[in-house]
Design a protein around this motif. Structure first.
Motif, short mmCIF file in Angstrom:
data_model
loop_
_atom_site.label_atom_id
_atom_site.label_comp_id
_atom_site.label_asym_id
_atom_site.label_seq_id
_atom_site.Cartn_x
_atom_site.Cartn_y
_atom_site.Cartn_z
N GLY A 119 0.82 -1.21 0.00
CA GLY A 119 0.00 0.00 0.00
C GLY A 119 0.85 1.26 0.00
N ALA A 120 1.87 1.28 0.85
CA ALA A 120 2.75 2.45 0.93
C ALA A 120 3.52 2.63 -0.37
N GLN A 121 3.96 1.52 -0.94
CA GLN A 121 4.71 1.57 -2.19
C GLN A 121 3.84 2.14 -3.32
N LEU A 122 2.61 1.69 -3.41
CA LEU A 122 1.70 2.18 -4.45
C LEU A 122 1.41 3.68 -4.27
N MET A 123 1.15 4.06 -3.03
CA MET A 123 0.84 5.47 -2.78
C MET A 123 2.06 6.36 -3.04
N CYS A 124 3.24 5.91 -2.62
CA CYS A 124 4.45 6.69 -2.88
C CYS A 124 4.71 6.80 -4.38
#
Length: 174
Positions: free
Chosen positions: A71-76
């Motif tokens: 999730g963090a990777q996608l948002m970043c």
């Protein structure tokens, strides 16, 4: 809306991260093989059984880690593609806080309340229960570094520090 150029950059960034993700999965698989072989050959079959009983808890850690990580990777990636670095930093900070909090909670549970965690894997009447308690206490110190290492390896890739990421994976593998 995202223009074609931003979409192309984001796509290239995520495909460049695939080797790191493959290595991380392989590292985890090799770790299980080594742990099992060490336990069965040097300590005995009961230790091997205890490492097998730990597997459901390991999968819980992996699942939560992957959920937060992906999730963090996608948002970043989205925010970097939109050139909003401040928002990407915020996501990274939140990611680190969440995974650290989760890791501390899991470490405390494994270290100080292993019976609660062990009951998820087997009942207290199982003859391997005491071995599983010892195993969980031993693993408690490695939960936070494992989770943070996984998270940071992916973000090193986002920051174009692939060599440092590969060195980190080699260190985790060793």
């Amino acid at each position: 809306s995202i223009n074609r150029y931003d979409e192309k950059i984001t796509r290239r960034l995520f495909f460049s991260m695939v080797p790191i993700q493959i290595l991380m999965v392989m590292c985890g698989g090799v770790n299980v093989i080594i742990d099992s072989a060490f336990a069965s050959n040097l300590i005995g079959p009961q230790a091997m059984a205890v490492t097998g009983l730990y597997w459901p808890l390991c999968k819980v850690l992996d699942t939560v880690n992957a959920l937060i990580f992906c999730g963090a990777q996608l948002m970043c990636g989205k925010y970097l593609g939109e050139n909003t670095v401040k928002r990407a930093r915020g996501v990274f900070t939140l990611d680190m806080l969440l995974i650290t909090a989760f890791g501390i909670i899991a470490s405390l549970m494994f270290g100080f309340c292993p019976a609660v965690a062990a009951i998820v894997c087997t009942g207290p009447s199982n003859h391997l229960f005491s071995g599983l308690l010892s195993y969980l206490k031993g693993l408690s110190t490695g939960v936070v570094p494992f989770l943070l290492g996984t998270q940071l390896t992916a973000f090193l890739q986002l920051e174009k520090k692939e060599k440092l990421g590969y060195i980190g994976i080699a260190g985790m593998f060793l």
